[in-house]
Write an enzyme that holds these catalytic residues in place. Structure first.
Site, PDB file in Angstrom:
ATOM      1  N   HIS A  40       0.860  -0.880  -0.037  1.00  0.00           N
ATOM      2  CA  HIS A  40       0.017  -0.103  -0.086  1.00  0.00           C
ATOM      3  C   HIS A  40       0.896   1.173  -0.065  1.00  0.00           C
ATOM      4  CE1 HIS A  40       1.156  -0.147   4.198  1.00  0.00           C
ATOM      5  NE2 HIS A  40       1.111   0.919   4.322  1.00  0.00           N
ATOM      6  N   HIS A 127       6.536   6.068  -0.512  1.00  0.00           N
ATOM      7  CA  HIS A 127       7.287   4.844  -0.863  1.00  0.00           C
ATOM      8  C   HIS A 127       6.058   3.775  -0.369  1.00  0.00           C
ATOM      9  CE1 HIS A 127       7.843   5.591   3.572  1.00  0.00           C
ATOM     10  NE2 HIS A 127       7.894   3.827   3.560  1.00  0.00           N
TER      11      HIS A 127
END
Length: 183
Positions: A40, A127
């Site tokens: 995610h 990220h």
């Protein structure tokens, strides 16, 4: 409840990330590997909250994101956060409409500040964590080249999700509590 706000990915993209993660495993001595369902993009880590706060979080996000339109990102590269003798976090970097992603991050920060959460002091570095505590057999550059040549599906940013993060049978599990659809 331990929670965070983030963006989930389609199953097909998660499968591509696993393919890239497998290459990283093949050039590593050791590491802790993120589970496919847990890939995610985090917008805001909230930590431990009381269940009673969930509705206030929903209302603040709905208010701040009511006119925010959908967009997409693309994975283009990778990076890492250094640890002591290892790569503390190895991640994939989103690219594309980063200006819109940063605006979304700011709107989420504003909404959560209204509910009483402290603003993030560090710069937002979007990220996608794929591994932690990695020790490589080969230079990181080999992984970097592999990722740059890999063709990923787009990341559709269509909703923002409040996730519950819990450990079940010694495995970290992320479960959506609610989502806010973008327009």
């Amino acid at each position: 409840m331990r929670t965070f706000i983030g963006i989930d990915f389609p199953k097909s993209l998660k499968e591509q990330i696993v393919e890239v993660q497998s290459f990283l495993k093949s050039i590593s001595k050791k590491g802790r590997w993120k589970y496919i369902d847990n890939f995610h993009l985090t917008l805001k880590f909230l930590g431990e909250i009381e269940y009673e706060k969930v509705e206030k979080i929903r209302q603040a996000l709905e208010k701040n994101l009511k006119d925010f339109s959908r967009f997409s990102l693309k994975i283009s590269s990778c990076g890492y956060f250094k640890g002591h003798g290892n790569l503390r976090v190895v991640y994939l970097k989103p690219d594309g409409n980063l200006e819109k992603l940063n605006t979304l991050f700011s709107l989420v920060e504003d909404a959560m500040a209204e509910v009483g959460f402290e603003r993030e002091k560090r710069e937002y570095i979007p990220h996608i964590t794929i591994a932690q505590d990695v020790v490589l057999n080969e230079p990181f550059e080999n992984f970097h080249k592999y990722v740059e040549c890999f063709s990923f599906d787009e990341i559709p940013v269509e909703k923002v999700i409040l996730f519950l993060s819990e450990e079940i049978d010694r495995k970290r599990v992320y479960t959506p509590i609610f989502d806010i659809e973008l327009v």
